[in-house]
Design a protein around this motif. Structure first.
Motif, PDB file in Angstrom:
ATOM      1  N   SER A 163      -0.229  18.120  -2.985  1.00 39.11           N
ATOM      2  CA  SER A 163       1.307  18.179  -2.778  1.00 39.11           C
ATOM      3  C   SER A 163       2.236  17.897  -4.216  1.00 39.11           C
ATOM      4  O   SER A 163       2.567  19.025  -4.814  1.00 39.11           O
ATOM      5  N   GLN A 164       1.513  17.509  -4.969  1.00 38.10           N
ATOM      6  CA  GLN A 164       1.927  17.081  -6.458  1.00 38.10           C
ATOM      7  C   GLN A 164       1.667  18.571  -7.240  1.00 38.10           C
ATOM      8  O   GLN A 164       2.781  19.115  -8.008  1.00 38.10           O
ATOM      9  N   LEU A 165       0.689  19.034  -6.731  1.00 36.11           N
ATOM     10  CA  LEU A 165       0.293  20.554  -7.670  1.00 36.11           C
ATOM     11  C   LEU A 165       1.716  21.685  -7.366  1.00 36.11           C
ATOM     12  O   LEU A 165       1.575  22.669  -8.049  1.00 36.11           O
ATOM     13  N   LEU A 166       1.476  21.204  -6.228  1.00 37.53           N
ATOM     14  CA  LEU A 166       3.388  22.125  -5.625  1.00 37.53           C
ATOM     15  C   LEU A 166       4.193  22.058  -5.614  1.00 37.53           C
ATOM     16  O   LEU A 166       4.951  22.796  -5.260  1.00 37.53           O
ATOM     17  N   GLY A 167       3.832  21.063  -5.917  1.00 42.71           N
ATOM     18  CA  GLY A 167       5.524  20.629  -6.386  1.00 42.71           C
ATOM     19  C   GLY A 167       6.237  19.666  -5.814  1.00 42.71           C
ATOM     20  O   GLY A 167       6.922  18.992  -5.884  1.00 42.71           O
ATOM     21  N   ALA A 168       5.617  19.272  -3.969  1.00 48.54           N
ATOM     22  CA  ALA A 168       6.455  18.444  -3.749  1.00 48.54           C
ATOM     23  C   ALA A 168       5.730  16.926  -3.870  1.00 48.54           C
ATOM     24  O   ALA A 168       4.942  16.798  -4.932  1.00 48.54           O
ATOM     25  N   PRO A 169       6.478  16.002  -3.482  1.00 45.23           N
ATOM     26  CA  PRO A 169       6.200  14.217  -3.895  1.00 45.23           C
ATOM     27  C   PRO A 169       5.415  13.778  -2.790  1.00 45.23           C
ATOM     28  O   PRO A 169       5.417  14.650  -2.106  1.00 45.23           O
ATOM     29  N   PRO A 170       3.940  13.460  -3.310  1.00 43.22           N
ATOM     30  CA  PRO A 170       3.019  12.691  -2.509  1.00 43.22           C
ATOM     31  C   PRO A 170       3.769  12.268  -1.580  1.00 43.22           C
ATOM     32  O   PRO A 170       4.747  10.933  -1.809  1.00 43.22           O
ATOM     33  N   ARG A 171       3.388  12.084  -0.535  1.00 48.74           N
ATOM     34  CA  ARG A 171       2.967  11.506   1.078  1.00 48.74           C
ATOM     35  C   ARG A 171       3.325   9.681   0.305  1.00 48.74           C
ATOM     36  O   ARG A 171       4.269   9.427   1.433  1.00 48.74           O
ATOM     37  N   GLU A 172       1.985   9.268  -0.489  1.00 44.58           N
ATOM     38  CA  GLU A 172       2.541   7.741  -0.464  1.00 44.58           C
ATOM     39  C   GLU A 172       3.711   7.253  -1.432  1.00 44.58           C
ATOM     40  O   GLU A 172       4.151   5.903  -1.044  1.00 44.58           O
ATOM     41  N   LEU A 173       4.503   8.339  -2.197  1.00 46.99           N
ATOM     42  CA  LEU A 173       5.067   7.568  -3.015  1.00 46.99           C
ATOM     43  C   LEU A 173       6.675   7.638  -2.034  1.00 46.99           C
ATOM     44  O   LEU A 173       7.109   6.424  -2.165  1.00 46.99           O
ATOM     45  N   ALA A 174       6.736   8.622  -1.100  1.00 52.44           N
ATOM     46  CA  ALA A 174       8.054   8.788  -0.435  1.00 52.44           C
ATOM     47  C   ALA A 174       7.616   7.166   0.631  1.00 52.44           C
ATOM     48  O   ALA A 174       8.575   6.685   0.466  1.00 52.44           O
ATOM     49  N   ALA A 175       6.683   7.344   0.697  1.00 45.57           N
ATOM     50  CA  ALA A 175       6.408   5.645   1.944  1.00 45.57           C
ATOM     51  C   ALA A 175       6.451   4.880   1.622  1.00 45.57           C
ATOM     52  O   ALA A 175       7.659   3.984   1.583  1.00 45.57           O
ATOM     53  N   ASP A 176       6.482   4.935  -0.247  1.00 51.25           N
ATOM     54  CA  ASP A 176       6.550   3.178  -1.247  1.00 51.25           C
ATOM     55  C   ASP A 176       8.258   3.641  -1.030  1.00 51.25           C
ATOM     56  O   ASP A 176       8.830   2.204  -1.339  1.00 51.25           O
ATOM     57  N   ASP A 177       8.576   4.272  -1.205  1.00 48.95           N
ATOM     58  CA  ASP A 177      10.367   4.150  -1.454  1.00 48.95           C
ATOM     59  C   ASP A 177      10.878   3.804  -0.412  1.00 48.95           C
ATOM     60  O   ASP A 177      12.055   2.704  -0.556  1.00 48.95           O
ATOM     61  N   ASP A 178      10.677   4.429   0.969  1.00 47.24           N
ATOM     62  CA  ASP A 178      10.722   3.705   2.130  1.00 47.24           C
ATOM     63  C   ASP A 178      11.023   2.476   2.295  1.00 47.24           C
ATOM     64  O   ASP A 178      11.355   1.824   2.243  1.00 47.24           O
ATOM     65  N   THR A 179       9.528   1.931   1.776  1.00 44.52           N
ATOM     66  CA  THR A 179       9.479   0.669   1.760  1.00 44.52           C
ATOM     67  C   THR A 179      10.035  -0.638   0.361  1.00 44.52           C
ATOM     68  O   THR A 179      10.730  -1.162   1.245  1.00 44.52           O
ATOM     69  N   ALA A 180       9.644   0.382  -0.407  1.00 42.63           N
ATOM     70  CA  ALA A 180      10.909  -0.088  -1.082  1.00 42.63           C
ATOM     71  C   ALA A 180      12.273  -0.930  -1.517  1.00 42.63           C
ATOM     72  O   ALA A 180      12.734  -1.727  -0.684  1.00 42.63           O
ATOM     73  N   THR A 181      13.699  -0.089  -0.285  1.00 41.97           N
ATOM     74  CA  THR A 181      14.217   0.086  -0.005  1.00 41.97           C
ATOM     75  C   THR A 181      14.434  -0.264   0.983  1.00 41.97           C
ATOM     76  O   THR A 181      15.539  -1.615   1.080  1.00 41.97           O
ATOM     77  N   GLU A 182      13.160  -1.121   2.654  1.00 37.38           N
ATOM     78  CA  GLU A 182      13.348  -1.910   3.765  1.00 37.38           C
ATOM     79  C   GLU A 182      13.396  -2.917   2.916  1.00 37.38           C
ATOM     80  O   GLU A 182      14.238  -4.380   3.803  1.00 37.38           O
ATOM     81  N   ASP A 183      12.686  -3.280   1.816  1.00 42.58           N
ATOM     82  CA  ASP A 183      12.378  -4.473   1.635  1.00 42.58           C
ATOM     83  C   ASP A 183      13.154  -5.638   0.784  1.00 42.58           C
ATOM     84  O   ASP A 183      13.602  -6.677   0.718  1.00 42.58           O
ATOM     85  N   SER A 184      13.740  -4.564   0.530  1.00 41.74           N
ATOM     86  CA  SER A 184      14.829  -4.922  -1.079  1.00 41.74           C
ATOM     87  C   SER A 184      16.464  -5.555  -0.015  1.00 41.74           C
ATOM     88  O   SER A 184      17.567  -6.115  -0.488  1.00 41.74           O
ATOM     89  N   THR A 185      16.404  -5.451   1.404  1.00 42.60           N
ATOM     90  CA  THR A 185      17.172  -5.726   1.688  1.00 42.60           C
ATOM     91  C   THR A 185      16.643  -6.872   3.049  1.00 42.60           C
ATOM     92  O   THR A 185      15.653  -6.600   3.616  1.00 42.60           O
ATOM     93  N   GLU A 186      18.054  -8.006   3.112  1.00 39.87           N
ATOM     94  CA  GLU A 186      17.377  -9.174   4.876  1.00 39.87           C
ATOM     95  C   GLU A 186      17.736  -8.324   6.014  1.00 39.87           C
ATOM     96  O   GLU A 186      18.158  -7.301   6.259  1.00 39.87           O
TER      97      GLU A 186
END
Length: 195
Positions: A163-186
């Motif tokens: 995915s990265q070689l094709l220019g798309a964001p890796p799924r793991e990073l996208a999932a981490d971003d979602d988790t980080a957003t959820e964890d940062s708020t109550e």
């Protein structure tokens, strides 16, 4: 048998290697791959069905298969827009032939097989491992991909790499971003209790 370094093999011929008779659309024919020690690769020969029947007992190919001849696509398709696709990435990685890209090449070949761009024609086991032989459905080019025997837990990281070689964001990073957003708020509500 020593493994060869050149995996990209010429496209299908438009005439029989033995008789020189041109193939017509829909004609059955046989493709045979022979080891080419001089060039550390393979040589492809295409034979009409009649020629194959005459020669098959005397030939010793590495691999062979039967196909139906399709003429090359018309060049009237218009301008080609250059972009990195799974197919162009696979051809580039094959050309570069770096050992660390074997897993990515395998995943790309499987993707292209599912998209009906490649078809697997044979599998060969050698002292150096298992090799999958693919033919490009349109051009007839043959490629050989080493089967890395990926374990289930190894597939996702390779898919992310592709995915990265094709220019798309890796799924793991996208999932981490979602988790980080959820964890940062109550959380607004308490999680449901387990029954």
């Amino acid at each position: 048998m020593a493994i060869v370094e050149k995996w990209n093999i010429k496209a299908r011929a438009h005439r029989c290697s033995k008789t020189e008779q041109e193939f017509s659309e829909g004609d059955p024919f046989y493709t045979a791959l022979f080891e080419d020690p001089e060039n550390d690769g393979f040589v492809r020969q295409d034979y009409s069905e009649t020629a194959w029947q005459e020669l098959q007992d005397t030939l010793k190919p590495f691999s062979f298969w039967r196909s139906t001849y399709e003429p090359p696509p018309s060049d009237d398709a218009g301008p080609v827009v250059e972009k990195q696709t799974a197919e162009s990435l696979l051809w580039r990685l094959i050309e570069e032939d770096e050992a660390h890209t074997e897993n990515a090449r395998y995943v790309l070949a499987v993707m292209l097989e599912r998209d009906k761009k490649l078809r697997q024609t044979d599998t060969q086991d050698t002292d150096n491992g298992r090799y999958l032989i693919y033919e490009h459905r349109e051009s007839g080019e043959v490629i050989i991909i080493k089967d890395p025997k990926l374990r289930l837990e190894e597939v996702e990281p390779v898919q992310d790499e592709v995915s990265q070689l094709l220019g798309a964001p890796p799924r793991e990073l996208a999932a981490d971003d979602d988790t980080a957003t959820e964890d940062s708020t109550e959380p607004e509500t308490a999680p449901p209790s387990e029954a």
